[in-house]
Scaffold this motif. Structure first.
Motif, PDB file in Angstrom:
ATOM      1  N   LEU A 237       0.849  -1.193   0.000  1.00  0.00           N
ATOM      2  CA  LEU A 237       0.000   0.000   0.000  1.00  0.00           C
ATOM      3  C   LEU A 237       0.880   1.237   0.000  1.00  0.00           C
ATOM      4  N   MET A 238       0.591   2.160  -0.923  1.00  0.00           N
ATOM      5  CA  MET A 238       1.328   3.410  -1.039  1.00  0.00           C
ATOM      6  C   MET A 238       0.451   4.531  -0.510  1.00  0.00           C
ATOM      7  N   SER A 239       0.999   5.347   0.394  1.00  0.00           N
ATOM      8  CA  SER A 239       0.199   6.392   1.025  1.00  0.00           C
ATOM      9  C   SER A 239       0.946   7.706   1.115  1.00  0.00           C
ATOM     10  N   PHE A 240       0.196   8.801   1.069  1.00  0.00           N
ATOM     11  CA  PHE A 240       0.717  10.110   1.428  1.00  0.00           C
ATOM     12  C   PHE A 240       0.343  10.331   2.893  1.00  0.00           C
ATOM     13  N   GLY A 241       1.281  10.106   3.792  1.00  0.00           N
ATOM     14  CA  GLY A 241       0.948  10.142   5.209  1.00  0.00           C
ATOM     15  C   GLY A 241      -0.037   9.040   5.524  1.00  0.00           C
ATOM     16  N   SER A 242      -1.203   9.396   6.077  1.00  0.00           N
ATOM     17  CA  SER A 242      -2.237   8.398   6.402  1.00  0.00           C
ATOM     18  C   SER A 242      -3.238   8.217   5.265  1.00  0.00           C
TER      19      SER A 242
ATOM     20  N   PRO B  80      -4.147   6.703   1.782  1.00  0.00           N
ATOM     21  CA  PRO B  80      -3.733   5.737   0.762  1.00  0.00           C
ATOM     22  C   PRO B  80      -3.997   6.257  -0.647  1.00  0.00           C
ATOM     23  N   VAL B  81      -3.030   6.038  -1.542  1.00  0.00           N
ATOM     24  CA  VAL B  81      -3.187   6.517  -2.916  1.00  0.00           C
ATOM     25  C   VAL B  81      -3.068   5.402  -3.956  1.00  0.00           C
TER      26      VAL B  81
ATOM     27  N   ASN C 140      -5.489   5.858  -7.159  1.00  0.00           N
ATOM     28  CA  ASN C 140      -6.469   6.942  -7.033  1.00  0.00           C
ATOM     29  C   ASN C 140      -5.871   8.171  -7.698  1.00  0.00           C
ATOM     30  N   SER C 141      -6.216   8.387  -8.952  1.00  0.00           N
ATOM     31  CA  SER C 141      -5.612   9.473  -9.730  1.00  0.00           C
ATOM     32  C   SER C 141      -6.072  10.851  -9.278  1.00  0.00           C
ATOM     33  N   ASP C 142      -7.099  10.905  -8.421  1.00  0.00           N
ATOM     34  CA  ASP C 142      -7.487  12.197  -7.846  1.00  0.00           C
ATOM     35  C   ASP C 142      -6.423  12.693  -6.871  1.00  0.00           C
ATOM     36  N   LEU C 143      -5.651  11.748  -6.320  1.00  0.00           N
ATOM     37  CA  LEU C 143      -4.641  12.091  -5.318  1.00  0.00           C
ATOM     38  C   LEU C 143      -3.227  11.938  -5.840  1.00  0.00           C
ATOM     39  N   PHE C 144      -3.014  10.980  -6.743  1.00  0.00           N
ATOM     40  CA  PHE C 144      -1.668  10.659  -7.212  1.00  0.00           C
ATOM     41  C   PHE C 144      -1.644  10.708  -8.735  1.00  0.00           C
ATOM     42  N   ASN C 145      -0.942  11.703  -9.287  1.00  0.00           N
ATOM     43  CA  ASN C 145      -0.822  11.836 -10.735  1.00  0.00           C
ATOM     44  C   ASN C 145       0.282  10.934 -11.245  1.00  0.00           C
ATOM     45  N   ILE C 146      -0.027  10.142 -12.256  1.00  0.00           N
ATOM     46  CA  ILE C 146       0.967   9.215 -12.796  1.00  0.00           C
ATOM     47  C   ILE C 146       1.948   9.981 -13.665  1.00  0.00           C
ATOM     48  N   HIS C 147       3.239   9.803 -13.352  1.00  0.00           N
ATOM     49  CA  HIS C 147       4.307  10.415 -14.151  1.00  0.00           C
ATOM     50  C   HIS C 147       5.214   9.288 -14.614  1.00  0.00           C
ATOM     51  N   GLN C 148       5.266   9.046 -15.923  1.00  0.00           N
ATOM     52  CA  GLN C 148       5.971   7.884 -16.436  1.00  0.00           C
ATOM     53  C   GLN C 148       7.388   8.251 -16.879  1.00  0.00           C
ATOM     54  N   ILE C 149       8.343   7.481 -16.386  1.00  0.00           N
ATOM     55  CA  ILE C 149       9.709   7.480 -16.901  1.00  0.00           C
ATOM     56  C   ILE C 149      10.019   6.032 -17.202  1.00  0.00           C
ATOM     57  N   THR C 150      10.126   5.676 -18.460  1.00  0.00           N
ATOM     58  CA  THR C 150      10.140   4.277 -18.805  1.00  0.00           C
ATOM     59  C   THR C 150      11.520   3.645 -18.813  1.00  0.00           C
ATOM     60  N   LYS C 151      12.586   4.474 -18.830  1.00  0.00           N
ATOM     61  CA  LYS C 151      13.917   3.889 -18.917  1.00  0.00           C
ATOM     62  C   LYS C 151      14.893   4.715 -18.129  1.00  0.00           C
ATOM     63  N   ARG C 152      15.765   4.026 -17.353  1.00  0.00           N
ATOM     64  CA  ARG C 152      16.733   4.752 -16.541  1.00  0.00           C
ATOM     65  C   ARG C 152      18.104   4.129 -16.748  1.00  0.00           C
TER      66      ARG C 152
ATOM     67  N   VAL D 218     -12.042   4.178  -0.293  1.00  0.00           N
ATOM     68  CA  VAL D 218     -12.954   4.713  -1.313  1.00  0.00           C
ATOM     69  C   VAL D 218     -14.218   3.860  -1.327  1.00  0.00           C
ATOM     70  N   ASP D 219     -15.220   4.329  -2.063  1.00  0.00           N
ATOM     71  CA  ASP D 219     -16.471   3.590  -2.180  1.00  0.00           C
ATOM     72  C   ASP D 219     -16.385   2.562  -3.298  1.00  0.00           C
ATOM     73  N   ILE D 220     -17.178   1.501  -3.186  1.00  0.00           N
ATOM     74  CA  ILE D 220     -17.325   0.550  -4.285  1.00  0.00           C
ATOM     75  C   ILE D 220     -17.822   1.313  -5.517  1.00  0.00           C
ATOM     76  N   GLY D 221     -17.223   1.036  -6.654  1.00  0.00           N
ATOM     77  CA  GLY D 221     -17.582   1.720  -7.882  1.00  0.00           C
ATOM     78  C   GLY D 221     -16.740   2.948  -8.171  1.00  0.00           C
ATOM     79  N   GLN D 222     -15.881   3.341  -7.219  1.00  0.00           N
ATOM     80  CA  GLN D 222     -15.004   4.504  -7.411  1.00  0.00           C
ATOM     81  C   GLN D 222     -14.149   4.322  -8.669  1.00  0.00           C
ATOM     82  N   ALA D 223     -14.104   5.345  -9.500  1.00  0.00           N
ATOM     83  CA  ALA D 223     -13.269   5.296 -10.697  1.00  0.00           C
ATOM     84  C   ALA D 223     -11.793   5.401 -10.287  1.00  0.00           C
ATOM     85  N   MET D 224     -10.974   4.537 -10.853  1.00  0.00           N
ATOM     86  CA  MET D 224      -9.546   4.501 -10.538  1.00  0.00           C
ATOM     87  C   MET D 224      -8.761   4.304 -11.840  1.00  0.00           C
ATOM     88  N   ILE D 225      -7.455   4.323 -11.706  1.00  0.00           N
ATOM     89  CA  ILE D 225      -6.565   3.966 -12.801  1.00  0.00           C
ATOM     90  C   ILE D 225      -5.928   2.621 -12.473  1.00  0.00           C
TER      91      ILE D 225
END
Length: 244
Positions: A135-140, A142-143, A231-243, A202-209
């Motif tokens: 589980l990944m969270s910002f403080g308490s 969960p995102v 939960n894209s409302d809280l955590f914006n996906i930023h992709q870096i595909t190669k390092r 979140v509630d059942i049926g909540q839209a997620m990524i």
């Protein structure tokens, strides 16, 4: 011993640092290409490359092979051998005034759950994998909820608590290889089970990524298949595909 920079190399360094400052670029955001910088300053690309190498060593930027230059953490690595991870998750947590927390909820050795995962990891469907729920969270708050699958054959003596810090740093240390490529598929989904809804608050049926990704070492070996509900409302996906 400090490296003596030429006047033109210092010009490149000043240019990049001013771009980061003037445009308020955050860690993980893309910079101009080396060829574009060379053209803007009227100097050779070799000079730009030498200057950016110096900035890499300071952690101010990092390079993604085949993609370009990105803003780093602005922190100098402790040693040249230490892998410096630039995490969008940690940065976004910091921007929200919270601590980025990774918590392992469960871990087990199981048969590979699907043929699709086995195919992606290039193992037999009957082979065993580590299945880790994190589980990944910002403080308490969960995102994201991750289901991580790693072939048992790649590792010996996996310590699950280690990935509550830097997952890829630990896996690099364990394997002796470098993490290089992340192949990602992103789609919309809805939360449809009580356990996931409860963990993500979140509630059942909540839209997620839903993010599905396969991660590879620099020798081309796939070593992780990860399915994440985000939960894209809280955590914006930023992709870096190669390092590198």
């Amino acid at each position: 011993m400090a490296v003596k920079l030429t006047e033109k190399q210092q010009q490149v360094i000043d240019y990049i640092q001013s771009r980061i400052k003037d445009f308020s670029l955050a860690a993980g955001e893309k910079l101009e290409s080396e060829s574009s910088i060379a053209k803007s300053l009227g100097i050779t690309r070799v000079t730009v490359r030498e200057a950016t190498r110096h900035l890499e060593e300071q952690g101010i930027i990092y390079k993604v092979k085949g993609s370009g230059l990105y803003v780093g953490t602005h922190k100098k690595p402790q040693t040249k051998q230490q892998y410096q991870e630039v995490s969008s998750f940690d940065h976004q947590a910091e921007q929200a005034g919270k601590q980025g927390i990774r918590k392992v909820l469960s871990a087990a050795i199981i048969p590979c759950p699907t043929v699709q995962i086995a195919h992606a990891l290039k193992i037999k469907p009957t082979e065993m994998v580590y299945h880790i729920v994190r589980l990944m969270s910002f403080g308490s708050m969960p995102v994201a909820l991750e289901h991580i699958h790693i072939p048992v054959s790649i590792y010996n003596g996996f310590e699950f608590h280690e990935i509550e810090q830097s997952k890829y740093t630990y896996l690099e240390r364990l394997s002796g290889k470098k993490v290089e490529t992340r192949e990602q598929d992103i789609s919309a989904c809805n939360v449809n089970d009580d356990n996931t809804a409860q963990l993500l608050q979140v509630d059942i049926g909540q839209a997620m990524i839903e993010l599905r990704e396969v991660v590879y070492f620099d020798d081309g070996t796939p070593f992780e298949y990860n399915i994440s509900k985000i939960n894209s409302d809280l955590f914006n996906i930023h992709q870096i595909t190669k390092r590198t």
